[in-house]
Design an enzyme around this catalytic site. Structure first.
Site, PDB file in Angstrom:
ATOM      1  N   GLY A 123       0.780  -1.231   0.000  1.00 32.96           N
ATOM      2  CA  GLY A 123       0.000   0.000   0.000  1.00 32.96           C
ATOM      3  C   GLY A 123       0.812   1.282   0.000  1.00 32.96           C
ATOM      4  O   GLY A 123       0.294   2.337   0.340  1.00 32.96           O
ATOM      5  N   ASN A 178       1.953   2.989  -2.554  1.00 33.50           N
ATOM      6  CA  ASN A 178       1.371   3.899  -3.537  1.00 33.50           C
ATOM      7  C   ASN A 178       0.042   4.470  -3.050  1.00 33.50           C
ATOM      8  O   ASN A 178      -0.244   5.652  -3.236  1.00 33.50           O
ATOM      9  CB  ASN A 178       1.171   3.202  -4.886  1.00 33.50           C
ATOM     10  CG  ASN A 178       2.299   3.503  -5.857  1.00 33.50           C
ATOM     11  OD1 ASN A 178       2.690   4.655  -6.041  1.00 33.50           O
ATOM     12  ND2 ASN A 178       2.826   2.466  -6.480  1.00 33.50           N
ATOM     13  N   HIS A 187       1.597   0.572 -13.783  1.00 33.45           N
ATOM     14  CA  HIS A 187       2.399  -0.630 -14.045  1.00 33.45           C
ATOM     15  C   HIS A 187       3.876  -0.235 -14.104  1.00 33.45           C
ATOM     16  O   HIS A 187       4.218   0.785 -14.694  1.00 33.45           O
ATOM     17  CB  HIS A 187       1.969  -1.261 -15.372  1.00 33.45           C
ATOM     18  CG  HIS A 187       2.608  -2.585 -15.631  1.00 33.45           C
ATOM     19  ND1 HIS A 187       2.167  -3.738 -15.016  1.00 33.45           N
ATOM     20  CD2 HIS A 187       3.670  -2.936 -16.392  1.00 33.45           C
ATOM     21  CE1 HIS A 187       2.938  -4.749 -15.413  1.00 33.45           C
ATOM     22  NE2 HIS A 187       3.861  -4.286 -16.240  1.00 33.45           N
TER      23      HIS A 187
END
Length: 195
Positions: free
Chosen positions: A20, A22, A112
């Protein structure tokens, strides 16, 4: 007066399966924003650090089972009640079913850790992507922010940020560089989409 201001804020719902970092970074970026907030963090992993971190920060967090995503309209209804402007995937690893995508068209985005279409697809995340990048001695890498569709990492690209790789790049240095790009750019791209 204050309440109506709070209600008019654009909401971000973050989906995460792991640490977590980000998700928390996005929360901190918008923490003092008058118009945008991270309202909820959803996770399919009961043991994920993201749920603990969200709880510690006072962010509403929701744990759901994989089946809730695939077989049940209740998850969709819960999110519809929140009425987010964007659903941001931040290390969320499940494939999204048609029904969920149809409920939130052009609202679900993902980040990504490569320059898609390179090193995308099922099972390609985190360290696996970095190892491939190093094995192939790539001269550059970067991040891709894209809309989510029914295939892993194949949705329309919103932004790509590139970086040059050093000849002596290793797993740690590459991971650090990619994370820095993610932390700097993902919230900014979200903000741009919302303003």
């Amino acid at each position: 007066m204050e309440d109506s201001n709070l209600n008019s804020k654009k909401k971000i719902v973050v989906f995460a399966s792991g640490n977590g970092t980000n998700a928390v970074n996005i929360y901190h970026y918008f923490r003092n924003n008058k118009n945008i907030e991270v309202s909820h963090i959803f996770s399919n992993n009961k043991k994920s650090k993201v749920l603990r971190r969200a709880h510690d920060l006072g962010i509403k967090c929701v744990h759901f089972e994989k089946e809730d995503l695939y077989d049940s309209p209740s998850l969709i209804n819960v999110i519809k009640d929140i009425n987010p402007s964007i659903i941001a995937f931040a290390g969320f690893l499940l494939k999204v079913p048609e029904s969920f995508l149809a409920a939130f068209p052009k609202q679900i985005i993902n980040i990504h850790p490569s320059l898609l279409p390179k090193y995308g697809g099922e099972g390609m995340y985190g360290e696996r992507v970095f190892r491939k990048t190093l094995k192939n001695r790539d001269k550059e890498s970067g991040i891709t922010i894209h809309y989510v569709n029914e295939e892993y990492d194949e949705g329309e690209i919103i932004a790509q940020i590139k970086l040059e790789l050093d000849n002596d790049e290793d797993l740690n240095s590459l991971e650090e560089k990619i994370h820095s790009l993610e932390y700097e750019h993902y919230p900014k791209v979200i903000e741009k989409l919302l303003t």
